[in-house]
Design an enzyme around this catalytic site. Structure first.
Site, short mmCIF file in Angstrom:
data_model
loop_
_atom_site.label_atom_id
_atom_site.label_comp_id
_atom_site.label_asym_id
_atom_site.label_seq_id
_atom_site.Cartn_x
_atom_site.Cartn_y
_atom_site.Cartn_z
N GLU A 14 -1.14 -2.63 9.70
CA GLU A 14 -0.73 -1.70 8.65
C GLU A 14 -1.69 -0.52 8.57
O GLU A 14 -1.26 0.62 8.35
CB GLU A 14 -0.67 -2.43 7.30
CG GLU A 14 0.54 -3.34 7.15
CD GLU A 14 0.75 -3.77 5.71
OE1 GLU A 14 1.15 -2.93 4.89
OE2 GLU A 14 0.46 -4.95 5.40
N LYS B 48 0.80 -1.23 0.00
CA LYS B 48 0.00 0.00 0.00
C LYS B 48 0.83 1.28 0.00
O LYS B 48 0.47 2.24 -0.66
CB LYS B 48 -0.91 0.01 1.23
CG LYS B 48 -1.83 -1.20 1.34
CD LYS B 48 -2.55 -1.21 2.68
CE LYS B 48 -3.36 -2.46 2.87
NZ LYS B 48 -3.99 -2.52 4.22
N HIS C 117 -1.29 4.07 9.70
CA HIS C 117 -1.67 5.27 8.97
C HIS C 117 -2.39 6.29 9.84
O HIS C 117 -2.66 7.40 9.40
CB HIS C 117 -2.60 4.90 7.80
CG HIS C 117 -1.91 4.21 6.66
ND1 HIS C 117 -1.16 4.89 5.73
CD2 HIS C 117 -1.86 2.90 6.31
CE1 HIS C 117 -0.67 4.02 4.85
NE2 HIS C 117 -1.10 2.82 5.17
#
Length: 340
Positions: free
Chosen positions: A203, A133, A207
């Site tokens: 993950e 990503k 962010h």
């Protein structure tokens, strides 16, 4: 004639032999997807404690059952192997794998790049595909273009849902415009149990404001649970570092600052909290401002929208590889090919 001679006489290509690296929620979903394909066959799988390889093909459900009951596909008899070097040992021992799907968590942020280096060092030649990503992670792989090309490896990066399917949709929709003003990607993900996608959720946490790849990786399961309790299981992500931007910029669609990505992940409900979509706004040659919107069906799961495109890009990568085209490509440059 034997079956192989019959195939050759009819010009039917043998099934592509595929390995899956990583066997958590995404890797298991990938195995299930492959079980229904004729053009691809699962022959190898690896997790952090072991691997299994059978040239004639693996039974996906047996792999999943073994992993969930014993913690590793390495326990699968008679061809499983337990090892702390599962990826390296699999690459060295599996000589008949045409391509691999890297269903691995990119924690730390250079992990996928380090796995690519293992393939380069091994002398293996074939096709790799990932669904990573972060912009910075994809940039690490793009910097390896010459090494991958010299090694005879065709690498397809950013080939999941987003980046991947939605990036390709944006690149296609952009053809209507003389200038792209903005591309907005919004995703909704619903999963019934976060533990099935531990690495993916970490993950996503990375962010969030106040978190990084390092802090998310270091979180214990109890700490993740505590965070999810505070948010009622919902993660709201805005202005993410997402590789759609660099991929669309490299493809010449628009500058990366015109691309935004965000979404909502519900870790306690299978139903999507909102519809996943991409909006492409631009100016036509007549001077009209308009927006194309591409929406994924709410009934399609994250796993379906990641694994399907990943194998479609793996097939496209194999076609490039057979023509002697090596190096690295993104989902904005190459269209996936439907896998039957």
């Amino acid at each position: 004639m034997n079956p192989e001679q019959v195939k050759n006489s009819l010009n039917i290509s043998p099934a592509m032999r595929v390995g899956v690296l990583g066997f958590g929620g995404l890797g298991q979903a990938a195995a299930k997807v492959l079980a229904g394909k004729r053009e691809m066959i699962l022959v190898a799988a690896a997790d952090k404690e072991g691997y299994v390889y059978t040239e004639s093909g693996l039974n996906a459900q047996n792999c999943i059952t073994t992993y969930n009951s014993q913690g590793s596909v390495g326990y699968l008899k008679p061809t499983g192997t337990l090892t702390s070097r599962s990826i390296q040992d699999l690459i060295e021992s599996a000589h008949s794998v045409d391509g691999y799907f890297l269903a691995l968590p990119n924690l730390p942020n250079n992990f996928i790049a380090s796995v690519a280096q293992e393939f380069i060092k091994s002398g293996w030649r074939g096709v790799l595909v990932d669904a990573i990503k972060r912009t910075s992670a994809v940039e690490q792989l793009l910097a390896m273009k010459d090494e991958l090309e010299a090694a005879g490896i065709t690498y397809m990066t950013g080939c999941g849902a987003t980046p991947g399917l939605l990036t390709a949709a944006a690149a296609l929709a952009a053809q209507s415009y003389a200038e792209i003003h903005k591309i907005e990607i919004t995703f909704g993900v619903g999963i019934a149990n976060w533990e099935a996608y531990r690495a993916t959720i970490r993950e996503d946490i990375a962010h969030m404001p106040g978190y990084s790849v390092e802090t998310a990786r270091a979180m214990t399961d109890a700490e993740v649970e505590a965070l999810l309790d505070k948010t009622n299981g919902v993660l709201t992500l805005e202005n993410m570092e997402h590789a759609d931007d660099v991929m669309l910029e490299l493809a010449g669609i628009c500058s990366r600052d015109r691309v935004t990505v965000g979404g909502i992940v519900d870790t306690r409900n299978a139903k999507k909290p909102l519809s996943t979509n991409v909006k492409i706004t631009g100016r036509t040659f007549e001077g009209k401002i308009s927006t194309h919107t591409f929406i994924l069906g709410d009934e399609t799961s994250m796993a379906a929208n990641v694994c399907g495109p990943a194998f479609g890009y793996l097939k496209a990568g194999m076609q490039l590889h057979k023509r002697g085209i090596y190096g690295i490509f993104t989902a904005a440059e190459i269209m996936p090919q439907f896998v039957k």
